[in-house]
Design a protein around this motif. Structure first.
Motif, short mmCIF file in Angstrom:
data_model
loop_
_atom_site.label_atom_id
_atom_site.label_comp_id
_atom_site.label_asym_id
_atom_site.label_seq_id
_atom_site.Cartn_x
_atom_site.Cartn_y
_atom_site.Cartn_z
N SER A 85 0.86 -1.21 0.00
CA SER A 85 0.00 0.00 0.00
C SER A 85 0.88 1.25 0.00
O SER A 85 2.11 1.15 0.09
N VAL A 86 0.26 2.40 -0.06
CA VAL A 86 0.99 3.66 0.15
C VAL A 86 1.10 3.86 1.67
O VAL A 86 0.65 3.02 2.45
N VAL A 87 1.68 4.95 2.11
CA VAL A 87 1.72 5.22 3.55
C VAL A 87 0.40 5.86 3.96
O VAL A 87 -0.16 6.67 3.22
N ASN A 88 -0.12 5.40 5.10
CA ASN A 88 -1.44 5.91 5.59
C ASN A 88 -2.49 5.85 4.49
O ASN A 88 -3.26 6.78 4.28
N GLY A 89 -2.50 4.72 3.79
CA GLY A 89 -3.45 4.56 2.68
C GLY A 89 -4.73 3.90 3.15
O GLY A 89 -5.04 3.88 4.35
N GLY A 90 -5.45 3.33 2.19
CA GLY A 90 -6.74 2.72 2.49
C GLY A 90 -6.65 1.21 2.60
O GLY A 90 -5.62 0.62 2.31
#
Ligand code: HGY
Ligand code: MN
Ligand code: MN
Ligand code: MN
Length: 412
Positions: A85-90
């Protein structure tokens, strides 16, 4: 199988996977070659084994479950998406597509389908490129586009290369070439993914049939000036890296707007060194992510950035580097595959719409050379790459039914 059963399985799996994040309570942060990645892979592996698939993790960190077909030489049908995922993603970006691919395998078995060719469900490693600034690592490795030199070249912001991160994770980067699939061994690829944009949700449409995916170029630009005292150094004696860099940065979004065709350009990361409020910056680095359905637009904006850097940095008396981290061209997806799913939508009275993808996906990488299609599921309020990202389990269940009908046609 009843749709409620499918919804229940998808909900169970995605609810379980939510906990594999480095930022609990602040969205999903599941970067490649980390503890969280390992936990997600282990859970996907257990789901694949429970579904009766033959499971292995390849040299690039992809986790692959195979439903064996009669003819092992026939090109396989592959479905999947990324588990990073990305950082602080969904909680849905990527991982939901990997869960749906396993769900398709379950449905093929429940339907009693005897596949002639293998069906492969895949959880791909490092699609986002979040940690190393690159992208499509696992899917690119499957196509033979990642080598040891590539693994050594790209480093994260702690200076750890992909090579070192792979070793720490338990993979041997020297063997990255083993992840390549034999030419012609993948016949079709389908990816189920959240739209990550506002269209389907705003129009109340249940399913998106994705007919093209934008091309992307990513750069890390580093402008070099000279550190000086912020109080005593006259303005005309400075080599201020931030001054030069921001003169370029401020122009980039307008260059994308001028194209007026959906072309986008994003400066997602800016960093100054040494980063003191009373020190003229000696270095300013920033990322550029340019996307368009029209590759000429991307090349034109890249050219203009280079020209502006030449002008502003020369004026400041410093130097710069513009490191390419990713170049991938736009891809048209398979209308044959999409037409099959369009017919399924009509038969099931599921509302649908053809639309392009402004987000990149493993399908963008694989679709460069292999017949590929994508199904989108609506994103609530179009939000994604943030903790509020939300899509309905019932929509993933619908997508997996459509995907299973396509898979059944392709594997028999
Ligand atoms: O960046 C993207 O478009 C995708 O989410 N990797
Ligand atoms: Mn993403
Ligand atoms: Mn994604
Ligand atoms: Mn002082």
């Amino acid at each position: 199988m009843a749709i409620e059963e499918v919804i229940g399985r998808v909900a169970r799996d995605l609810e379980h996977l939510k906990k594999y994040t480095a930022t609990p309570g602040e969205g999903c942060t599941r970067l490649p070659f980390t503890k969280e990645a390992k936990e997600a892979v282990e859970y996907l592996r257990s789901l694949m084994e429970e579904a009766g698939l033959e499971v292995h993790e390849d040299a690039a960190g992809n986790v692959i479950g195979i439903l064996k077909g009669e003819d092992q030489e026939a090109p396989c049908v592959m479905m999947g998406s990324h588990y990073d995922s990305v950082v602080n993603g969904g909680d849905f970006d990527g991982i939901a597509g990997a869960v749906c691919a396993i769900e398709v395998a379950r449905q093929l078995k429940e339907k009693g389908v005897t596949p002639k060719r293998n069906f492969a469900a895949v959880g791909f490693c490092d699609e986002e490129g979040m940690r190393f600034g690159t992208g499509y690592f696992g899917s690119g490795a499957m196509l033979g586009d990642r080598d040891v030199e590539y693994c050594r070249k790209f480093k994260d912001t702690d200076g750890i290369s992909i090579y070192e991160a792979m070793k720490g994770y338990g993979l041997d980067p020297e063997k990255i070439g083993d992840a390549k699939w034999k030419e012609g061994s993948i016949g079709h690829f389908l990816e189920v993914h959240i739209e990550q944009g506002p269209v389907l949700d705003a129009e109340g449409v249940e399913i998106g049939l994705v007919d093209c995916i934008v091309g992307i170029q990513r750069y890390m630009v580093t402008v070099y000036g000279r550190a000086d005292h912020a109080g005593t150094t006259p303005m005309d004696m400075r080599m201020d890296a931030v001054d030069a860099a921001t003169k370029v940065i401020s122009k980039i979004p307008d260059w994308a707007r001028e194209k007026a065709d959906g072309t986008v350009a994003t400066i997602g990361y800016i960093n100054t060194v040494p980063g003191g409020m009373n020190i003229v910056a000696e270095k300013c680095e920033f990322t550029v992510d340019i996307r368009s359905k029209n590759n000429d637009n991307i090349n034109d904006i890249t050219r203009r950035i280079r020209a502006a850097l030449d002008r502003e940095v020369k004026q400041m008396g410093g130097s710069y580097e513009m490191d390419n981290k990713l170049t991938i061209t736009p891809v048209q997806l398979s209308m044959d595959m999409l037409k099959v799913m369009e017919k399924s939508c009509q038969e099931h009275e599921i509302s649908y719409k053809y639309l392009p993808s402004g987000a990149g996906h493993d399908a963008l990488e694989i679709g460069q050379t292999i017949p590929t299609a994508m199904l989108f599921v609506p994103s609530k309020d179009g939000r994604s790459h943030c903790p509020v990202e939300f899509s309905k389990y019932s929509d993933f269940a619908k997508a997996s039914v459509l995907a299973a009908e396509l898979a059944e046609k392709l594997v028999t």
